[in-house]
Design a protein around this motif. Structure first.
Motif, PDB file in Angstrom:
ATOM      1  N   ASN A 151       0.690  -1.079  -0.208  1.00  0.00           N
ATOM      2  CA  ASN A 151      -0.192   0.029  -0.009  1.00  0.00           C
ATOM      3  C   ASN A 151       1.016   1.214   0.035  1.00  0.00           C
ATOM      4  O   ASN A 151       0.998   2.050   0.993  1.00  0.00           O
ATOM      5  N   VAL A 161      -2.165 -11.799  -3.820  1.00  0.00           N
ATOM      6  CA  VAL A 161      -2.489 -10.637  -3.134  1.00  0.00           C
ATOM      7  C   VAL A 161      -4.092 -10.621  -2.950  1.00  0.00           C
ATOM      8  O   VAL A 161      -4.605 -10.507  -3.845  1.00  0.00           O
ATOM      9  N   GLU A 162      -4.555 -10.359  -1.960  1.00  0.00           N
ATOM     10  CA  GLU A 162      -6.024 -10.046  -1.425  1.00  0.00           C
ATOM     11  C   GLU A 162      -6.158  -8.738  -0.690  1.00  0.00           C
ATOM     12  O   GLU A 162      -4.969  -8.027  -0.512  1.00  0.00           O
ATOM     13  N   ARG A 163      -7.103  -8.124  -0.788  1.00  0.00           N
ATOM     14  CA  ARG A 163      -7.272  -6.852   0.027  1.00  0.00           C
ATOM     15  C   ARG A 163      -8.661  -6.902   0.828  1.00  0.00           C
ATOM     16  O   ARG A 163      -9.615  -7.436   0.615  1.00  0.00           O
ATOM     17  N   ARG A 164      -8.861  -5.940   1.835  1.00  0.00           N
ATOM     18  CA  ARG A 164      -9.985  -5.936   2.674  1.00  0.00           C
ATOM     19  C   ARG A 164     -10.006  -4.442   3.404  1.00  0.00           C
ATOM     20  O   ARG A 164      -8.957  -3.775   3.188  1.00  0.00           O
ATOM     21  N   TRP A 168      -9.810  -1.720   5.952  1.00  0.00           N
ATOM     22  CA  TRP A 168      -9.055  -1.421   7.056  1.00  0.00           C
ATOM     23  C   TRP A 168      -9.104   0.056   7.669  1.00  0.00           C
ATOM     24  O   TRP A 168      -8.588   0.723   6.788  1.00  0.00           O
ATOM     25  N   TRP A 173      -8.919   0.540   1.744  1.00  0.00           N
ATOM     26  CA  TRP A 173      -8.413  -0.894   1.273  1.00  0.00           C
ATOM     27  C   TRP A 173      -7.083  -0.967   1.619  1.00  0.00           C
ATOM     28  O   TRP A 173      -6.202  -0.244   1.494  1.00  0.00           O
ATOM     29  N   ARG A 174      -6.804  -2.256   2.092  1.00  0.00           N
ATOM     30  CA  ARG A 174      -5.533  -2.644   2.282  1.00  0.00           C
ATOM     31  C   ARG A 174      -5.043  -3.860   1.790  1.00  0.00           C
ATOM     32  O   ARG A 174      -5.918  -4.709   1.807  1.00  0.00           O
ATOM     33  N   ASN A 175      -4.013  -3.904   0.852  1.00  0.00           N
ATOM     34  CA  ASN A 175      -3.759  -5.086   0.321  1.00  0.00           C
ATOM     35  C   ASN A 175      -2.609  -5.835   1.257  1.00  0.00           C
ATOM     36  O   ASN A 175      -1.974  -5.356   2.026  1.00  0.00           O
ATOM     37  N   TYR A 176      -2.807  -7.033   1.099  1.00  0.00           N
ATOM     38  CA  TYR A 176      -1.785  -8.016   1.926  1.00  0.00           C
ATOM     39  C   TYR A 176      -1.645  -9.473   1.216  1.00  0.00           C
ATOM     40  O   TYR A 176      -2.472  -9.991   0.292  1.00  0.00           O
ATOM     41  N   TYR A 177      -0.682 -10.019   1.375  1.00  0.00           N
ATOM     42  CA  TYR A 177      -0.029 -11.326   0.962  1.00  0.00           C
ATOM     43  C   TYR A 177      -0.961 -12.189   1.704  1.00  0.00           C
ATOM     44  O   TYR A 177      -1.244 -12.234   2.699  1.00  0.00           O
ATOM     45  N   TRP A 216      -2.063 -15.361   6.368  1.00  0.00           N
ATOM     46  CA  TRP A 216      -2.213 -13.821   5.555  1.00  0.00           C
ATOM     47  C   TRP A 216      -1.357 -12.909   6.839  1.00  0.00           C
ATOM     48  O   TRP A 216      -0.921 -13.384   7.759  1.00  0.00           O
TER      49      TRP A 216
END
Length: 201
Positions: A26, A160-163, A165, A169-173, A183
């Motif tokens: 991000n 990579v997904e996101r939700r 926060w 939006w925050r991307n994460y592995y 995750w």
């Protein structure tokens, strides 16, 4: 020549590596300069099995304040009585999963990782040198399991997904394995390891 997967892990310590954070994916997110981070350590402990090396992980208890129900390395915040962060990781692993300190050969520390919950986590890379009886601390650990090292150090297994926060939006592995959704900080630390070791078969 066949490369020993665990020796391959040890060799990763000597490779160029930068600190990471939960915000790596991000780039537009600006971290406060005056933030105070609490030191913590986790044990990235690998054992040899007939089916290949395995990485010990936990599922955190659902009632915990920080990261409830998430997949994590054994570990926690540094106590005043800990000589250093290696001691923190070993103490926490003994408390959380019943891993005796004399059953661990420490290789060294990986670069620290900053979490969204305000911790600066130092991963301690180690080999679990003998069998032990896992004993989850009911106050912190819901489950103990061992994932194949070949799976969690294979860059092709990561997505990579996101939700949302805190309203953005925050991307994460993620690096899912079986029923386990790995995750966040755990996956980010493993991604760094995967980038420096490649698939460990």
């Amino acid at each position: 020549m066949t490369i020993d997967p665990i020796e391959n892990l040890r060799a990763a310590l000597a490779k160029p590596w930068q600190e990471s954070s939960d915000f790596d994916l991000n780039p537009g997110f600006v971290l406060p300069e005056n933030r105070v981070l609490r030191p913590a350590a986790v044990l990235v402990g690998v054992s040899r099995t007939p089916d290949g090396p395995r990485l010990v992980l936990t599922k955190r208890a659902s009632h915990l304040r920080n990261h409830p129900g998430q997949i994590a390395f054994p570990g926690g915040r540094q106590d005043k009585g800990d000589a250093d962060l290696v001691a923190t990781a070993l103490r926490e692993a003994e408390e959380e999963i019943g891993l005796p300190r004399d059953a661990v050969q420490v290789f060294g520390a990986l670069p620290a990782h900053e979490t969204v919950t305000g911790f600066m986590v130092t991963p301690i890379l180690a080999e679990i040198t003998r069998d032990f009886t896992p004993r989850p601390d009911p106050g912190e650990v819901a489950e103990i399991f061992a994932a194949p090292l070949a799976h969690v150090t294979d860059p092709a297994r990561f997505r990579v997904e996101r939700r949302i926060w805190r309203g953005t939006w925050r991307n994460y592995y993620i690096v899912p394995w079986g029923p386990y959704y790995i995750w966040g900080a755990t996956a980010r630390i493993l991604r760094g390891l995967a980038e420096r070791t490649g698939p460990c078969r």
